[in-house]
Scaffold this motif. Structure first.
Motif, mmCIF file in Angstrom:
data_model
loop_
_atom_site.group_PDB
_atom_site.id
_atom_site.type_symbol
_atom_site.label_atom_id
_atom_site.label_comp_id
_atom_site.label_asym_id
_atom_site.label_seq_id
_atom_site.Cartn_x
_atom_site.Cartn_y
_atom_site.Cartn_z
ATOM 1 N N UNK A 347 -61.447 -28.370 75.057
ATOM 2 C CA UNK A 347 -62.904 -28.390 74.924
ATOM 3 C C UNK A 347 -63.303 -29.302 73.771
ATOM 4 N N UNK A 348 -64.265 -30.143 74.017
ATOM 5 C CA UNK A 348 -64.776 -31.038 72.986
ATOM 6 C C UNK A 348 -66.028 -30.421 72.364
ATOM 7 N N UNK A 349 -66.048 -30.321 71.053
ATOM 8 C CA UNK A 349 -67.212 -29.765 70.376
ATOM 9 C C UNK A 349 -67.179 -28.252 70.338
ATOM 10 N N UNK A 350 -68.252 -27.689 69.790
ATOM 11 C CA UNK A 350 -68.350 -26.241 69.649
ATOM 12 C C UNK A 350 -69.044 -25.649 70.869
ATOM 13 N N UNK A 351 -68.925 -24.342 70.999
ATOM 14 C CA UNK A 351 -69.569 -23.650 72.118
ATOM 15 C C UNK A 351 -71.050 -23.474 71.805
ATOM 16 N N UNK A 352 -71.889 -23.998 72.664
ATOM 17 C CA UNK A 352 -73.344 -23.902 72.502
ATOM 18 C C UNK A 352 -73.912 -23.210 73.731
ATOM 19 N N UNK A 362 -79.600 -25.449 87.668
ATOM 20 C CA UNK A 362 -78.231 -25.884 87.902
ATOM 21 C C UNK A 362 -77.268 -24.715 87.686
ATOM 22 N N UNK A 363 -76.097 -24.874 88.232
ATOM 23 C CA UNK A 363 -75.071 -23.853 88.041
ATOM 24 C C UNK A 363 -74.601 -23.876 86.590
ATOM 25 N N UNK A 364 -74.671 -22.736 85.937
ATOM 26 C CA UNK A 364 -74.301 -22.644 84.526
ATOM 27 C C UNK A 364 -72.784 -22.533 84.414
ATOM 28 N N UNK A 365 -72.203 -23.396 83.598
ATOM 29 C CA UNK A 365 -70.761 -23.386 83.375
ATOM 30 C C UNK A 365 -70.454 -22.500 82.177
ATOM 31 N N UNK A 366 -69.560 -21.558 82.367
ATOM 32 C CA UNK A 366 -69.167 -20.664 81.284
ATOM 33 C C UNK A 366 -68.253 -21.427 80.335
ATOM 34 N N UNK A 367 -68.805 -21.833 79.195
ATOM 35 C CA UNK A 367 -68.034 -22.642 78.256
ATOM 36 C C UNK A 367 -66.852 -21.873 77.681
ATOM 37 N N UNK A 368 -66.973 -20.572 77.615
ATOM 38 C CA UNK A 368 -65.900 -19.776 77.027
ATOM 39 C C UNK A 368 -64.681 -19.683 77.946
ATOM 40 N N UNK A 369 -64.869 -19.941 79.215
ATOM 41 C CA UNK A 369 -63.749 -19.906 80.154
ATOM 42 C C UNK A 369 -63.416 -21.292 80.686
ATOM 43 N N UNK A 370 -64.070 -22.300 80.112
ATOM 44 C CA UNK A 370 -63.921 -23.653 80.639
ATOM 45 C C UNK A 370 -63.006 -24.527 79.795
ATOM 46 N N UNK A 371 -62.505 -24.013 78.671
ATOM 47 C CA UNK A 371 -61.623 -24.813 77.834
ATOM 48 C C UNK A 371 -61.361 -24.143 76.502
ATOM 49 N N UNK A 372 -60.409 -24.701 75.754
ATOM 50 C CA UNK A 372 -60.047 -24.174 74.440
ATOM 51 C C UNK A 372 -59.986 -25.330 73.447
ATOM 52 N N UNK A 373 -60.081 -24.984 72.180
ATOM 53 C CA UNK A 373 -59.980 -25.960 71.098
ATOM 54 C C UNK A 373 -59.171 -25.338 69.970
ATOM 55 N N UNK A 374 -58.781 -26.172 69.020
ATOM 56 C CA UNK A 374 -58.006 -25.676 67.893
ATOM 57 C C UNK A 374 -58.777 -24.656 67.079
ATOM 58 N N UNK A 375 -58.117 -23.553 66.738
ATOM 59 C CA UNK A 375 -58.752 -22.488 65.980
ATOM 60 C C UNK A 375 -59.414 -21.424 66.825
ATOM 61 N N UNK A 376 -59.395 -21.579 68.153
ATOM 62 C CA UNK A 376 -60.039 -20.595 69.030
ATOM 63 C C UNK A 376 -59.242 -19.295 69.073
#
Length: 420
Positions: A347-352, A362-376
């Motif tokens: 995941x690029x950037x923070x979860x907003x 539009x169909x809302x994409x669940x950012x919390x289940x759509x990718x990971x980043x360092x420190x998650x």
């Protein structure tokens, strides 16, 4: 005849009894599905990639390795249990069975095992073997590492209260020295390589959250005398420390990456104009990602250690085991969050999660289940937020510095003993 026996047994069942049985069966299936949690839907091409699994041979860890080796593009796995050589024959037989099962369907699946005692000498000997391969065989960057799974310390076990042998480390000291020993290899890896360091966190961490004070338990050699509330809280307290340390470790990785790219610039100190502070570019992230996975209440690793101690609790465990099987996740379900942390896209950037006008309709994409980043921090196949105290940089740095001193003492003591 069996048919006649079944007919005589169920021939007089009324319609209401059939309805009740169907409803009961549906409830059992629903509870079992709910207890299993979410499933990981992401897949990653692991062909030619190396995963180090540093963990004891628990049911969850063995299931994880078996699942990874049966993927369409399986990885190479080096299993490093915290045991001394020689390894038990039962463990070698079990690993051989897993390897044969995987290679029969896909010859690319590889599983190797070496003991890695939780001592400074054990890590030193492992690093000597790891770095001894010729450059012509492994390349200038050394042996390839794509993921490290640190799977020790999340279990609730009375053995953690047994005094350690002389020279033996705790889990935090071991992880610190192991990761810092591998850090040069990780930093030499190509920038496009996605490396993930995954540590497993006990679900008991929340039990110790109300107080971050150290929990003291009387030293005793008798496991039955340890109070279960102390056992659960102490395990949770150690895992809180792990969360804080991994948060600081990711900060170090990002800082090293920024320094390597020249993205650290001096800025004036607002409190002292004559001094300058070095500030890194916050957009620069390391390709080495430290991710924590909060594990479920696994029946063998967590629940059994939390409940079973006396002979009466052992009898109760046996009597209620069918119910425990129903309401607790199986090892196959327990590994889903680990697979998510290993396989989800970056995941690029923070979860907003702020609603945006452009996204209406539009169909809302669940950012919390759509990718990971360092420190998650991952739980139930999704990125979760933790209380702010677990992101306190001052507290994390204090724990990190204290742990670093303990590791230095242990390494120095090990060298002195070796010299003698």
């Amino acid at each position: 005849m069996p048919v006649h026996s079944l007919a005589s047994a169920f021939g007089n069942i009324t319609t209401s009894q059939l309805v009740f049985g169907a409803i009961s069966f549906a409830v059992v299936v629903f509870v079992k599905t709910w207890a299993g949690g979410r499933k990981c839907t992401w897949e990653r091409d692991w062909k030619g990639k190396m995963i180090l699994v540093v963990a004891p041979p628990t049911p969850t860890i063995l299931t994880l390795m078996d699942t990874l080796l049966h993927l369409p593009s399986p990885p190479q796995i080096l299993f490093l249990p915290p045991l001394t050589s020689p390894l038990p024959e039962s463990l070698l037989t079990l690993l051989h069975t897993i390897r044969l099962s995987a290679t029969s369907s896909n010859p690319a699946a590889q599983l190797h095992c070496e003991p890695l005692p939780s001592t400074p000498r054990g890590i030193t000997e492992f690093m000597q073997k790891w770095n001894s391969a010729p450059v012509q065989m492994v390349g200038e960057g050394g042996r390839r590492i794509d993921s490290i799974i640190l799977g020790k310390g999340w279990e609730v076990s009375p053995s953690s209260f047994i005094p350690k042998k002389e020279g033996e480390w705790g889990n935090e000291e071991f992880k610190f020295h192991f990761l810092t020993s591998l850090l040069p290899t990780l930093l030499r890896s190509p920038a496009e390589r996605d490396i993930r360091i995954v540590q497993l966190i006990s679900p008991t961490w929340s039990a110790a959250l109300p107080s971050l004070m150290n929990i003291t338990v009387e030293d005793t050699k008798s496991k039955s005398k340890i109070r279960k509330d102390d056992l659960v809280n102490s395990t949770g307290r150690r895992n809180l420390n792990s969360l804080l340390l991994f948060h600081h470790f990711q900060l170090i990785l990002d800082t090293l990456e920024a320094a390597q790219r020249g993205k650290i610039k001096p800025v004036p100190n607002p409190e002292k104009p004559d001094e300058r502070l070095k500030v890194r570019d916050g957009h620069v992230k390391s390709n080495v990602k430290a991710i924590s996975v909060i594990m479920p209440w696994a029946r063998d690793e967590v629940l059994k250690g939390s409940l079973v101690g006396s002979w009466l609790s052992q009898v109760s465990w046996i009597l209620f085991y069918p119910l425990i099987l129903l309401i607790t996740p199986s090892p196959k379900s327990s590994v889903q969050s680990i697979l998510f942390a290993l396989s989800a896209p970056v995941r690029q950037g923070i979860i907003d999660e702020t609603p945006k006008v452009a996204d209406q309709g539009k169909e809302v994409v669940d950012q919390r289940r759509n990718g990971v980043a360092g420190g998650d921090v991952v739980r139930d196949c999704a990125v979760v937020d933790l209380p702010p105290v677990l992101s306190d940089p001052a507290l994390a740095k204090a724990l990190y510095d204290e742990l670093e001193k303990e590791v230095e003492k242990g390494v120095k003591r090990s060298k002195e003993q070796k010299a003698e």
